[in-house]
Scaffold this motif. Structure first.
Motif, PDB file in Angstrom:
ATOM      1  N   LEU A  28       0.904  -1.009   0.215  1.00  0.00           N
ATOM      2  CA  LEU A  28      -0.137  -0.154   0.223  1.00  0.00           C
ATOM      3  C   LEU A  28       0.457   1.187   0.157  1.00  0.00           C
ATOM      4  O   LEU A  28       0.259   1.912  -0.862  1.00  0.00           O
ATOM      5  CB  LEU A  28      -0.994  -0.051   0.886  1.00  0.00           C
ATOM      6  CG  LEU A  28      -2.447   1.277   1.120  1.00  0.00           C
ATOM      7  CD1 LEU A  28      -2.827   0.922  -0.240  1.00  0.00           C
ATOM      8  CD2 LEU A  28      -2.892   1.481   2.776  1.00  0.00           C
ATOM      9  N   ASN A  29       1.860   1.407   0.874  1.00  0.00           N
ATOM     10  CA  ASN A  29       2.924   2.343   0.878  1.00  0.00           C
ATOM     11  C   ASN A  29       3.422   2.777  -0.560  1.00  0.00           C
ATOM     12  O   ASN A  29       3.584   3.766  -1.184  1.00  0.00           O
ATOM     13  CB  ASN A  29       3.913   1.858   1.671  1.00  0.00           C
ATOM     14  CG  ASN A  29       3.246   2.324   3.460  1.00  0.00           C
ATOM     15  OD1 ASN A  29       2.416   2.801   3.230  1.00  0.00           O
ATOM     16  ND2 ASN A  29       4.004   2.389   4.215  1.00  0.00           N
ATOM     17  N   ASP A  30       3.698   1.743  -1.553  1.00  0.00           N
ATOM     18  CA  ASP A  30       3.954   1.924  -2.925  1.00  0.00           C
ATOM     19  C   ASP A  30       3.535   1.756  -3.330  1.00  0.00           C
ATOM     20  O   ASP A  30       3.293   3.013  -4.527  1.00  0.00           O
ATOM     21  CB  ASP A  30       4.647   0.577  -3.073  1.00  0.00           C
ATOM     22  CG  ASP A  30       6.127   0.108  -2.806  1.00  0.00           C
ATOM     23  OD1 ASP A  30       7.153   0.622  -1.973  1.00  0.00           O
ATOM     24  OD2 ASP A  30       6.232  -1.918  -2.774  1.00  0.00           O
ATOM     25  N   ALA A  31       1.767   1.821  -3.458  1.00  0.00           N
ATOM     26  CA  ALA A  31       0.953   2.227  -4.558  1.00  0.00           C
ATOM     27  C   ALA A  31       0.948   3.984  -4.136  1.00  0.00           C
ATOM     28  O   ALA A  31       0.169   4.587  -4.936  1.00  0.00           O
ATOM     29  CB  ALA A  31      -0.078   0.869  -4.085  1.00  0.00           C
ATOM     30  N   ILE A  32       1.048   4.392  -2.783  1.00  0.00           N
ATOM     31  CA  ILE A  32       0.506   5.420  -2.043  1.00  0.00           C
ATOM     32  C   ILE A  32       1.510   6.241  -2.959  1.00  0.00           C
ATOM     33  O   ILE A  32       0.996   7.725  -3.062  1.00  0.00           O
ATOM     34  CB  ILE A  32       0.519   5.680  -0.747  1.00  0.00           C
ATOM     35  CG1 ILE A  32      -1.190   5.026  -0.198  1.00  0.00           C
ATOM     36  CG2 ILE A  32       0.323   6.791   0.037  1.00  0.00           C
ATOM     37  CD1 ILE A  32      -0.616   5.089   1.374  1.00  0.00           C
ATOM     38  N   THR A  33       2.551   6.106  -2.889  1.00  0.00           N
ATOM     39  CA  THR A  33       3.854   6.882  -3.601  1.00  0.00           C
ATOM     40  C   THR A  33       3.373   7.395  -4.863  1.00  0.00           C
ATOM     41  O   THR A  33       3.597   8.501  -5.058  1.00  0.00           O
ATOM     42  CB  THR A  33       5.340   6.036  -3.169  1.00  0.00           C
ATOM     43  OG1 THR A  33       5.328   5.743  -1.916  1.00  0.00           O
ATOM     44  CG2 THR A  33       5.635   6.742  -4.002  1.00  0.00           C
ATOM     45  N   VAL A  34       2.895   5.990  -5.837  1.00  0.00           N
ATOM     46  CA  VAL A  34       2.550   6.480  -7.234  1.00  0.00           C
ATOM     47  C   VAL A  34       1.662   7.256  -7.033  1.00  0.00           C
ATOM     48  O   VAL A  34       1.786   8.942  -8.120  1.00  0.00           O
ATOM     49  CB  VAL A  34       2.309   5.031  -8.072  1.00  0.00           C
ATOM     50  CG1 VAL A  34       1.851   5.169  -9.482  1.00  0.00           C
ATOM     51  CG2 VAL A  34       3.952   4.557  -7.970  1.00  0.00           C
ATOM     52  N   TYR A  35       0.236   7.114  -6.072  1.00  0.00           N
ATOM     53  CA  TYR A  35      -0.374   7.874  -6.933  1.00  0.00           C
ATOM     54  C   TYR A  35       0.265   9.473  -6.114  1.00  0.00           C
ATOM     55  O   TYR A  35      -0.532   9.936  -6.638  1.00  0.00           O
ATOM     56  CB  TYR A  35      -1.869   7.339  -5.538  1.00  0.00           C
ATOM     57  CG  TYR A  35      -3.065   8.127  -5.501  1.00  0.00           C
ATOM     58  CD1 TYR A  35      -4.052   7.520  -6.541  1.00  0.00           C
ATOM     59  CD2 TYR A  35      -3.207   9.022  -4.856  1.00  0.00           C
ATOM     60  CE1 TYR A  35      -5.722   8.171  -6.481  1.00  0.00           C
ATOM     61  CE2 TYR A  35      -4.408   9.678  -4.339  1.00  0.00           C
ATOM     62  CZ  TYR A  35      -5.629   9.341  -5.532  1.00  0.00           C
ATOM     63  OH  TYR A  35      -6.143  10.396  -5.621  1.00  0.00           O
ATOM     64  N   GLU A  36       0.101   9.062  -5.155  1.00  0.00           N
ATOM     65  CA  GLU A  36       0.327  10.924  -4.859  1.00  0.00           C
ATOM     66  C   GLU A  36       1.260  11.858  -6.091  1.00  0.00           C
ATOM     67  O   GLU A  36       1.413  13.155  -5.925  1.00  0.00           O
ATOM     68  CB  GLU A  36       1.320  10.922  -3.239  1.00  0.00           C
ATOM     69  CG  GLU A  36       0.278  10.176  -2.507  1.00  0.00           C
ATOM     70  CD  GLU A  36       0.569  10.927  -0.906  1.00  0.00           C
ATOM     71  OE1 GLU A  36       0.288  11.247  -0.298  1.00  0.00           O
ATOM     72  OE2 GLU A  36       1.624  11.021  -1.012  1.00  0.00           O
ATOM     73  N   GLU A  37       2.503  10.746  -6.719  1.00  0.00           N
ATOM     74  CA  GLU A  37       2.869  11.397  -8.396  1.00  0.00           C
ATOM     75  C   GLU A  37       1.707  11.829  -8.840  1.00  0.00           C
ATOM     76  O   GLU A  37       2.014  13.120  -9.856  1.00  0.00           O
ATOM     77  CB  GLU A  37       4.128  11.046  -8.733  1.00  0.00           C
ATOM     78  CG  GLU A  37       5.217   9.919  -7.917  1.00  0.00           C
ATOM     79  CD  GLU A  37       6.163   8.719  -8.213  1.00  0.00           C
ATOM     80  OE1 GLU A  37       5.773   9.072  -9.681  1.00  0.00           O
ATOM     81  OE2 GLU A  37       7.179   8.119  -7.050  1.00  0.00           O
ATOM     82  N   TYR A  38       0.544  11.434  -8.876  1.00  0.00           N
ATOM     83  CA  TYR A  38       0.014  12.157 -10.534  1.00  0.00           C
ATOM     84  C   TYR A  38      -1.292  12.262  -9.841  1.00  0.00           C
ATOM     85  O   TYR A  38      -1.848  13.181 -11.153  1.00  0.00           O
ATOM     86  CB  TYR A  38      -0.711  10.470 -11.546  1.00  0.00           C
ATOM     87  CG  TYR A  38       0.893   9.988 -11.850  1.00  0.00           C
ATOM     88  CD1 TYR A  38       0.658   9.921 -13.208  1.00  0.00           C
ATOM     89  CD2 TYR A  38       1.651   8.392 -11.132  1.00  0.00           C
ATOM     90  CE1 TYR A  38       2.507   9.844 -13.069  1.00  0.00           C
ATOM     91  CE2 TYR A  38       3.009   7.958 -11.637  1.00  0.00           C
ATOM     92  CZ  TYR A  38       3.275   8.784 -12.914  1.00  0.00           C
ATOM     93  OH  TYR A  38       4.614   9.160 -13.436  1.00  0.00           O
ATOM     94  N   ASN A  39      -1.359  12.865  -8.869  1.00  0.00           N
ATOM     95  CA  ASN A  39      -2.625  12.930  -8.133  1.00  0.00           C
ATOM     96  C   ASN A  39      -1.668  14.581  -7.297  1.00  0.00           C
ATOM     97  O   ASN A  39      -1.562  14.246  -6.423  1.00  0.00           O
ATOM     98  CB  ASN A  39      -3.579  12.086  -7.776  1.00  0.00           C
ATOM     99  CG  ASN A  39      -4.432  11.345  -8.317  1.00  0.00           C
ATOM    100  OD1 ASN A  39      -5.030  11.538  -9.166  1.00  0.00           O
ATOM    101  ND2 ASN A  39      -3.250  10.351  -8.104  1.00  0.00           N
ATOM    102  N   ASP A  40      -3.069  15.181  -6.969  1.00  0.00           N
ATOM    103  CA  ASP A  40      -2.530  16.508  -5.491  1.00  0.00           C
ATOM    104  C   ASP A  40      -3.544  16.361  -4.406  1.00  0.00           C
ATOM    105  O   ASP A  40      -2.799  16.628  -3.396  1.00  0.00           O
ATOM    106  CB  ASP A  40      -3.328  17.662  -6.229  1.00  0.00           C
ATOM    107  CG  ASP A  40      -2.740  18.117  -8.005  1.00  0.00           C
ATOM    108  OD1 ASP A  40      -1.793  17.911  -7.534  1.00  0.00           O
ATOM    109  OD2 ASP A  40      -3.920  19.376  -8.472  1.00  0.00           O
ATOM    110  N   ASP A  41      -3.692  15.008  -4.472  1.00  0.00           N
ATOM    111  CA  ASP A  41      -4.203  14.406  -3.636  1.00  0.00           C
ATOM    112  C   ASP A  41      -3.590  13.830  -1.911  1.00  0.00           C
ATOM    113  O   ASP A  41      -1.783  13.587  -2.355  1.00  0.00           O
ATOM    114  CB  ASP A  41      -5.805  13.062  -3.058  1.00  0.00           C
ATOM    115  CG  ASP A  41      -7.154  13.597  -4.050  1.00  0.00           C
ATOM    116  OD1 ASP A  41      -6.877  14.879  -4.259  1.00  0.00           O
ATOM    117  OD2 ASP A  41      -7.112  13.002  -4.828  1.00  0.00           O
TER     118      ASP A  41
END
Length: 70
Positions: A28-41
């Motif tokens: 999940l931490n890996d997924a969050i890192t990628v998500y935050e790179e592409y989103n402003d959330d």
């Protein structure tokens, strides 16, 4: 398993609250890192046992998503 909780206020904000079983911490931490790179959330993750998270959710904890391993 992903369960999307009915948290309309979370969808309107720039903050996402994720509750996840401890066994999913690394993934999940890996997924969050990628998500935050592409989103402003901003994503806030809480990792603990599924049963503890379920109790917190039932008692009104404001998580946008709940992940547990099956």
């Amino acid at each position: 398993m992903l369960v999307n909780l009915p948290a309309i206020s979370a969808l309107a904000s720039d903050s996402v609250h994720v509750a996840a079983a401890t066994s999913l911490t690394d993934a999940l931490n890996d997924a969050i890192t990628v998500y935050e790179e592409y989103n402003d959330d901003d994503v806030t993750a809480i990792h603990t046992s599924s049963s503890t998270l379920a109790r917190q959710i039932v008692n009104g904890s404001p998580h946008s998503y709940f992940f547990r391993q099956m």
